[in-house]
Design a protein around this motif. Sequence first.
Motif, PDB file in Angstrom:
ATOM      1  N   GLU A 160       0.847  -1.188   0.000  1.00 56.18           N
ATOM      2  CA  GLU A 160       0.000   0.000   0.000  1.00 56.18           C
ATOM      3  C   GLU A 160       0.878   1.231   0.000  1.00 56.18           C
ATOM      4  O   GLU A 160       1.893   1.282   0.709  1.00 56.18           O
ATOM      5  N   PHE A 252       7.930   0.725   2.517  1.00 58.65           N
ATOM      6  CA  PHE A 252       6.871   0.462   3.486  1.00 58.65           C
ATOM      7  C   PHE A 252       7.010  -0.894   4.153  1.00 58.65           C
ATOM      8  O   PHE A 252       6.073  -1.392   4.762  1.00 58.65           O
ATOM      9  N   PRO A 254       8.519  -1.716   6.925  1.00 61.28           N
ATOM     10  CA  PRO A 254       8.260  -1.776   8.372  1.00 61.28           C
ATOM     11  C   PRO A 254       6.783  -1.903   8.712  1.00 61.28           C
ATOM     12  O   PRO A 254       6.446  -2.459   9.749  1.00 61.28           O
ATOM     13  N   VAL A 255       5.905  -1.391   7.877  1.00 65.70           N
ATOM     14  CA  VAL A 255       4.483  -1.378   8.266  1.00 65.70           C
ATOM     15  C   VAL A 255       3.718  -2.519   7.607  1.00 65.70           C
ATOM     16  O   VAL A 255       2.541  -2.733   7.910  1.00 65.70           O
ATOM     17  N   TYR A 258       1.566  -4.873   9.588  1.00 65.53           N
ATOM     18  CA  TYR A 258       0.373  -4.356  10.252  1.00 65.53           C
ATOM     19  C   TYR A 258      -0.798  -4.182   9.307  1.00 65.53           C
ATOM     20  O   TYR A 258      -1.931  -3.991   9.738  1.00 65.53           O
ATOM     21  N   LEU A 259      -0.533  -4.206   7.981  1.00 65.28           N
ATOM     22  CA  LEU A 259      -1.629  -3.976   7.048  1.00 65.28           C
ATOM     23  C   LEU A 259      -2.569  -5.173   7.043  1.00 65.28           C
ATOM     24  O   LEU A 259      -2.130  -6.313   7.125  1.00 65.28           O
ATOM     25  N   PRO A 260      -3.885  -4.927   6.931  1.00 65.06           N
ATOM     26  CA  PRO A 260      -4.795  -6.079   6.830  1.00 65.06           C
ATOM     27  C   PRO A 260      -4.551  -6.802   5.513  1.00 65.06           C
ATOM     28  O   PRO A 260      -4.045  -6.217   4.553  1.00 65.06           O
ATOM     29  N   PRO A 270     -10.323  -1.606  14.925  1.00 67.50           N
ATOM     30  CA  PRO A 270     -11.624  -1.543  15.574  1.00 67.50           C
ATOM     31  C   PRO A 270     -12.350  -0.225  15.329  1.00 67.50           C
ATOM     32  O   PRO A 270     -11.732   0.757  14.956  1.00 67.50           O
ATOM     33  N   ARG A 272     -13.509   3.059  16.284  1.00 63.66           N
ATOM     34  CA  ARG A 272     -13.026   3.937  17.356  1.00 63.66           C
ATOM     35  C   ARG A 272     -13.974   5.089  17.584  1.00 63.66           C
ATOM     36  O   ARG A 272     -14.426   5.711  16.659  1.00 63.66           O
TER      37      ARG A 272
ATOM     38  N   PRO B 115      -3.740   1.363   8.714  1.00 65.07           N
ATOM     39  CA  PRO B 115      -2.434   1.153   9.373  1.00 65.07           C
ATOM     40  C   PRO B 115      -1.262   1.730   8.597  1.00 65.07           C
ATOM     41  O   PRO B 115      -0.177   1.864   9.144  1.00 65.07           O
ATOM     42  N   LEU B 116      -1.475   2.078   7.322  1.00 63.18           N
ATOM     43  CA  LEU B 116      -0.372   2.647   6.547  1.00 63.18           C
ATOM     44  C   LEU B 116       0.216   3.867   7.237  1.00 63.18           C
ATOM     45  O   LEU B 116       1.406   4.152   7.128  1.00 63.18           O
ATOM     46  N   TYR B 117      -0.608   4.605   7.950  1.00 62.84           N
ATOM     47  CA  TYR B 117      -0.142   5.842   8.566  1.00 62.84           C
ATOM     48  C   TYR B 117       0.640   5.604   9.852  1.00 62.84           C
ATOM     49  O   TYR B 117       1.011   6.564  10.531  1.00 62.84           O
ATOM     50  N   ALA B 118       0.873   4.345  10.183  1.00 61.87           N
ATOM     51  CA  ALA B 118       1.686   4.054  11.364  1.00 61.87           C
ATOM     52  C   ALA B 118       3.172   4.176  11.061  1.00 61.87           C
ATOM     53  O   ALA B 118       4.005   4.010  11.938  1.00 61.87           O
ATOM     54  N   ARG B 119       3.506   4.457   9.808  1.00 61.76           N
ATOM     55  CA  ARG B 119       4.902   4.578   9.404  1.00 61.76           C
ATOM     56  C   ARG B 119       5.220   6.031   9.118  1.00 61.76           C
ATOM     57  O   ARG B 119       4.542   6.667   8.318  1.00 61.76           O
ATOM     58  N   VAL B 137       8.299   2.689  12.729  1.00 64.34           N
ATOM     59  CA  VAL B 137       6.873   2.335  12.699  1.00 64.34           C
ATOM     60  C   VAL B 137       6.398   2.184  14.141  1.00 64.34           C
ATOM     61  O   VAL B 137       7.204   1.916  15.030  1.00 64.34           O
ATOM     62  N   ILE B 138       5.141   2.419  14.394  1.00 66.54           N
ATOM     63  CA  ILE B 138       4.561   2.088  15.707  1.00 66.54           C
ATOM     64  C   ILE B 138       3.357   1.189  15.458  1.00 66.54           C
ATOM     65  O   ILE B 138       2.812   1.188  14.351  1.00 66.54           O
ATOM     66  N   PRO B 139       2.955   0.385  16.430  1.00 68.59           N
ATOM     67  CA  PRO B 139       1.748  -0.429  16.219  1.00 68.59           C
ATOM     68  C   PRO B 139       0.555   0.473  15.899  1.00 68.59           C
ATOM     69  O   PRO B 139       0.326   1.454  16.610  1.00 68.59           O
ATOM     70  N   PRO B 140      -0.209   0.178  14.855  1.00 75.17           N
ATOM     71  CA  PRO B 140      -1.286   1.088  14.438  1.00 75.17           C
ATOM     72  C   PRO B 140      -2.342   1.318  15.514  1.00 75.17           C
ATOM     73  O   PRO B 140      -2.888   2.402  15.615  1.00 75.17           O
ATOM     74  N   ASP B 141      -2.609   0.303  16.331  1.00 73.10           N
ATOM     75  CA  ASP B 141      -3.612   0.494  17.369  1.00 73.10           C
ATOM     76  C   ASP B 141      -3.141   1.431  18.457  1.00 73.10           C
ATOM     77  O   ASP B 141      -3.931   1.885  19.276  1.00 73.10           O
TER      78      ASP B 141
END
Lengths: 275, 228, 619
Positions: A160, A252, A254-255, A258-260, A270, A272, B115-119, B137-141
């Motif tokens: 992404e 990208f 590193p992330v 975390y991507l679905p 979730p 929010r 979650p892309l914005y966690a980077r 990066v940080i965990p997105p949650d």
Amino acid sequence: MLSSDGRKVVTAWIVLSVIATPLVAVFAPRFYAPGNGSVQATEQVFDNTVMTAILTPVICLLVVFFAYVLVVHRAPRGQELRDGPALRSDATVQAVWVTLSSVTVLFLAGFGTYELLQNGSGGGQGPSPIANPSGTKIPVQVIAQQWQFTYRYPTYGGVETPQLVLPADTYVELHVTSLDAIHSFWAYELGVKADANPGVDNIAYVKTKGPLTFHVRCAELCGLWHGYMFNNGRVVPQAQFAAWVKSQQHAFAPVAKYLPKYATTYYPDPQRRAG
Amino acid sequence: MRSATGFKVLGVAVGLAAAGVLIGLYVSKLTTEAGSPSYTVPVSSQGGHKVVDLTIQTVAAVGPQLSPAHPDYVSYLVRDTHGKWLRRTVWKLPANATVHVTIYNFDGASGLRNPLYARPQGVDGDVMTVDGKTLSVIPPDDASHTFAVPAYGLVIPVAPVGDNAKNQCGYAPCAMSMAHRTITFTFHTGKPGHYRWQCFVPCAAGWIDGFGGPMQTIGYMDGFLNVV
Amino acid sequence: MTVARRLVGFNLLTACLLGIGGWYVGWFAAHAVVGPSIDYFADVDFNELSLVMGYLCGVLGFLVGLGFLNYPFARLRGYPPSLREKETGGIGRYFGLCTDHKVVGMQYLVGIGFFFFIGGLNAMLIRTELLRPSAQVFPAGTYLTIVGLHGTMMMGMMTSGILGPFANYLIPILIGARRMAFPRIEALTFWLLMAAGVILETTIFFGGFPTGWTGYQPLGTQANPGIENYYLFFALVGISMTLLGMNMLATVVTMRAPGLTWTRLPIFVWGVISTSVLMVLAAPVLIATLSMAILDRVAQTNFFVPAQGGSQYLYENLFWFFGHPEVYILALPGFAIVLEILPVFARKPLWGYRLAVGGLLGVTLLSFFVWQHHLFVSGINADLRPFYMLSTELISIPTGLTFICGMMTLWRGNIRYSVPMLFCLAWFFNFFIGGLTGVFLSDTPSDTTTHGSFFSMAHFHYTIMGGLVFTFFAAIYYWVPKMTGYQINERLAKIHFWTMFVFFNSTFFPLFIAGFMGQPRRVVTYANGVHFINVWVSVSAFLLGGSMLLFLYNFVKSLVFDRVPAPADPWGSKSIEWQLPSPVPVQNFDRIPVFSGDPYGYGETGPTPVPAGAPAGMT
């Protein structure tokens, strides 16, 4: 059959139409949106040109008619009030008008349908498109959120990125969806517009041509920064495209965990509400 | 009657004056509604190159002092040269300059929708330091807010104050002694222009999907970089 | 009667006071009963139920203060039925509940005119912001509110723009009746509209609304409380429209004078009939839709919230099922006015009467089958796109019938260029451009680029403003001498026409080009390539606003200061209203007339086919 007034008007109309229609057909495409950036864009220009060419005689008729009537049938200044002839109806004129307008309209509808069913003309067709061009298509997902478009490439590991780059001379199957409000993905030079709806996969097809830079804008009011929700996309040669995707995967990395997983719709999880 | 015309003229004049006043009030209300005055960030020069230090904080609730109309709105604040925190989100920066940014975050986690914005993106090295540690990066949650300038491709996820941290800040302005995280990064401005910035975390409490209210109001979680 | 005595009673002052009182009753009742139990709003300190209840009770108080409940209660207590209230008595009756349809028509004219100018002011503010590509006269969020205010006010008010003032005034006269079928409901539709207009403008005190006039969900659920004002405005407008349409239909169907068969009805009455059918069938859908949207915000329902299982498509389809007939509610009265006025100034009968009626009714029927052309690229089922392209293209056939009837009415006539005629001729020019560009928009492939752009915006401004608003002014210049008994200065009127026509086209034609160049709607910033066009358009728009101010000046000068009496029939029309004195007396007719023909007997020998009996007021 026609009065002398009528003969003059019809003659002038035919002459004007015969001159104007070819001129329009030749010169209009230069001015028509959205240009030649993609196969669909070129088709839209062609479509607009055909419609204009068909409507040109109608315009000529009204121009000639009103120019004639408003000048010739004007009551002279200072004349006392005098009635005109009591003409209430003429079956022939009615029949001719209704027939010609119906034929024109039905032809335009048929022509438009034919054009549409080739490949969808760059418009969003919803989750089950009926105008499905044959051949290989690269899927690219457009994710709209408030207030930026991001793009996923499912055949390249689901990477992404906030930039849109497409390979030249390739059929692209765009899957447009949203994470929150209704947006609309409008790639102007490519002639593509598809609304981004939460929970819906809106599919549009575009065949890119040569390299170009195109503008992506949001075309559906989506809140405060709707007007600023734009970026530039690029169409690049295919080798350059592969290299670019690799660079994005690296940037990208590193992330990526975390991507679905790639899916055609996402329910942002979730939900929010408050921090 | 002669006075009849006089009355009519008077009536029309009063009507025009009233209309003028009402229109003036209406337009002035609209021009001042939900905007933000500008803050000029002081510029220093290092070796002929312009450098700027921008210090901002994010708070869970902006408080009645800084926002009598919306004391519960989440907000960004900027620190001026006297150390006072201002609720201004339109910042004037020089063009072609280096901007060092420090964010003090006093708010807890909300979680990113994408979650892309966690980077961190669009900043030097594509990294940021959080309490001294360099992160890519940080965990997105965990994201509490983001500071993002889409025109620059700039995204910084703001790390949160833990849920169990002691001495959390309730209402701004928050003292440095209260629980907070320090995030620093550097980016560069280019040509002059207006560049909007926003938060990507749905952090607006009380709105469905968390994107209403302060998330769509300049002066709280949105603003401009006026690069001149 | 002393001034103080006059002020006490059921009038506008009482209505305003009770309206404010009702606001507080609704506000605090909602807070007390429901507020503490909805944690949802605890975080934002705002109980939106209070806002909605405050406004609803305020409107109720307003209507009670005007005296709308007096008659129902009187009847419940056994008083005999009465059709008339405050129909005589000077200028005071214009400021309250009056059952004289002519008074209601005048109230509508001034009331709608007032809100029209407010909507126009918002348009000027929009164009001021768009003078520069990214400068900030208004903050970005407020700009969206201004855009929404302009569109919503215009759409809500101008749907009754012709039916309100002119149908109310003229329909009973044209059909030979003394009143409307439901005079109090007629007055109610007016005052509902006024209350609604105030509610809409006060949205600026509650944060405005970001959705534009279409109110799309789920963006609406993210909005500030100001969006409740928008929902309530449109819901009240919907109620007003439904009642207005119902009243018109009941009157025309049941109260026509002897001899007035369907084929002798003036074409204006047919236009009112077709518009009323649309109003009665489409407006209730809007009321239902907006009620659901209000419940989504106030009662945590999820009709339109996709994340909780609702559907934004439901909103889009419900809204446009109303929205498309809505734009024909705006356009059809324009057709009818043009066809009504053209025979008078061409001195020929209306050509193709049955064809024209067929055209109006054809548009009415087809307008319910086209609404998804607003949704071509929105992800609707792809099978639907060709169908709606066909139905939308087909609707241009009945629309074209109006053109041929108008054109052939002019053919070989003896045309006089009075001010109403000029506005009607301009209608042809404007609506033709609007209609042709509509053909482009209905073509689904072409619509891919033009949907949601300034091309679409220019199209509907050409059809609605170039169509309806021009005929609105034609109707004003044509009928105000009858309604007030005073002439309007013709020289200033012609200057108004030419400046309005030139600057209207100068403002909106370049927007087609801007749309083709890719400028989207409702956007506060734009690419540098369209900067020049936007400056040109903004300057033209300011000049257009200036021409409106000229109209206002002329209107006030002629009717308040100059007061030159108008003859009973300044235009030489054979229609029945011109055989009555100006202004028309309260009873309309001394004796109910008997009709023997339609009012288009120009060039035909024989007695005037519309004997009015002895007109009221003439011995």
